[in-house]
Design a protein around this motif. Structure first.
Motif, short mmCIF file in Angstrom:
data_model
loop_
_atom_site.label_atom_id
_atom_site.label_comp_id
_atom_site.label_asym_id
_atom_site.label_seq_id
_atom_site.Cartn_x
_atom_site.Cartn_y
_atom_site.Cartn_z
N HIS A 1 0.93 -1.46 -0.31
CA HIS A 1 0.04 0.11 0.29
C HIS A 1 0.10 1.26 -0.04
O HIS A 1 1.14 1.72 1.03
N HIS B 1 0.90 5.49 -2.26
CA HIS B 1 1.04 6.14 -3.07
C HIS B 1 2.23 7.22 -3.42
O HIS B 1 3.24 8.03 -2.47
N LYS C 1 -9.08 -0.34 -6.85
CA LYS C 1 -9.05 0.58 -5.97
C LYS C 1 -10.01 0.78 -5.89
O LYS C 1 -10.32 1.79 -6.19
N HIS D 1 -6.55 -0.70 5.73
CA HIS D 1 -6.70 -0.44 7.36
C HIS D 1 -7.90 -0.81 7.78
O HIS D 1 -6.54 -1.03 8.80
N ASP E 1 0.78 2.52 3.83
CA ASP E 1 0.11 3.97 3.00
C ASP E 1 1.01 4.89 3.04
O ASP E 1 1.18 5.90 3.66
ZN LIG Z 1 -3.84 4.82 1.60
#
Ligand SMILES: [Zn+2]
Length: 429
Positions: free
Chosen positions: A86, A88, A214, A273, A341
């Motif tokens: 995960h 970005h 996603k 999450h 994340d």
């Molecule tokens: Zn994310």
């Protein structure tokens, strides 16, 4: 190639050879090898040729060719290249620039330029594969970055990309209520309402290069800003059906118990999450073989930026929720894959997530497996995540023994991806 070398020179990296196929075979001899299973093996070496692992075992037993390049890695443990499920790459930490300002004010070209830098930082930290879950308003830029990396124009990890991600109409950010109602603002993901539009969004993203689909099963859309499910079960089912029909797996952002349950019932492959999942919902995930990606570092980072949290200090309520979910999922035996994340926090510090998993009860080996063998399984990549004959030669050497002390991952000294050496110099932090 010249561009790549110039980039590497600028960034202070080392690189040997051009394409893996042109390279001489390499024999990597660390203190010990952790293959992805069991305990590390002292006195083992790894033979690499043609971009793949061609031998692993006691050095004397390996069929070493005469022209082999011998790479000694004294004091180090060789492990499979790490996977973050995960990321970005098109975001940078929110204490530098808020998420809204990144989406609304940063030119796409600027964001791409930063993302190239982020890709370098990630690879240098030993993360050789990312599942990048959404460009957050940067369109299909991830597909272009992935291409440049694959072509060797710029160094970076293998990317599996989700492109724009899919959200229910007016149910994401930048939050409409924060801006003038007559303003047309760029959005952080592709909006859809109804099964038809949701299906269409999946097909469009797939056609543009999405490896994964996603969607956001919930967001802060409640009257009080509380997290509520956004898509209906029917819409979620349409997304999953279209994605699976096209051979793509589905990741659902979901943190409220209701939304997690809906996404699992719709047939998603991973829950991102999952902080609010109840025991019953985790049991349903277990039953349906849905993997859990806990992103434990994100609430810590948000706490630091906006709630005066001090690293190592008393956890914020969001961190406590994440801890509760993680411990419960682990106790019940839900498959846990490493995903951080990153982008919310600095690229190249992805190992923070493994340190969290260990802090919250995993053994270092269990955390390493979540970032190698288990993560590769979630990605359906049988050629990644372990040091075994025939696998892609993605290997990393760290100073010390990460199976004893996970913090050794902060000291990545050697990185090879697909048989190419991208780093052979001591510690980053
Ligand atoms: Zn994310």
């Amino acid at each position: 190639m010249r561009a790549l070398l110039a980039t590497l020179a600028l960034l202070g990296c080392t690189l040997s050879g051009a394409h893996a196929a042109d390279q001489r075979p390499a024999l990597l001899t660390p203190d010990q090898v952790w293959t992805g299973d069991g305990a590390p093996h002292a006195g083992w070496s790894v033979l690499v040729a043609q971009g793949r692992i061609q031998g692993v075992g006691p050095t004397a037993t390996l069929p070493v060719p005469a022209d082999v390049d011998r790479i000694a890695l004294p004091g180090k443990t060789l492990i499979p290249g790490l996977i973050d499920l995960h990321s970005h790459v098109l975001l940078h930490p929110y204490n530098e620039t808020t998420w809204d300002d990144q989406v609304l004010k940063e030119a796409p070209a600027y964001r791409v330029a930063l993302a190239v830098r982020h890709a370098v930082d990630t690879l240098q930290a030993g993360f050789t594969t990312l599942r990048d879950l959404g460009t957050e308003g940067a369109g299909y830029a991830d597909v272009g970055i992935k291409r440049a990396i694959e072509e060797g124009q710029v160094p970076g990890p293998r990317l599996l990309v989700a492109t724009r991600a899919i959200v229910a109409t007016a149910s994401y950010g930048p939050a409409e209520r924060s801006y003038r109602p007559d303003m047309d603002i760029p959005y952080g993901a592709q909006q859809a309402t109804g099964a038809d539009e949701a299906t269409k969004a999946v097909r469009e993203q797939a056609a543009r290069g999405a490896d994964w689909i996603k969607f956001y099963a919930d967001y802060r859309t409640g009257p009080d800003g509380g997290t509520r499910p956004t898509f209906t079960l029917e819409e979620m089912k349409a997304i999953v059906a279209a994605a699976h029909a096209s051979g793509r797996k589905v990741a659902a952002h979901a943190s409220s118990d209701d939304a997690i349950r809906l996404a699992v019932l719709a047939g998603v492959d991973t829950i991102e999450h999952g902080y609010g999942a109840s025991e019953a919902t985790f049991r349903l995930m277990l039953e349906r073989k849905v993997a859990y990606v806990p992103t434990l570092t994100a609430p810590e980072a948000i706490g630091e930026y906006f709630q005066r949290h001090v690293r190592g200090g008393a956890p914020t309520p969001a961190m406590q929720q994440a801890e509760r979910a993680f411990r419960l999922a682990r106790k019940l035996g839900v498959t846990i894959g490493n995903g951080s994340d990153v982008g919310v926090f600095a690229h190249g510090t992805n190992e923070r997530e493994l340190e969290w998993m260990v802090r919250l009860g995993m053994s270092p080996t269990e955390a390493l497996r979540a970032a190698t063998v288990v993560a590769a399984g979630i990605l359906d990549r049988k050629d990644l995540g372990a040091i075994r004959n025939g696998m892609l030669a993605d290997v990393v050497a760290v100073d010390g023994d990460p199976t004893a002390d996970i913090a050794a991952l902060r000291k990545v000294d050697f990185v090879m991806k697909g048989g190419m050496v991208y780093r052979n110099q001591p510690g980053i932090r």
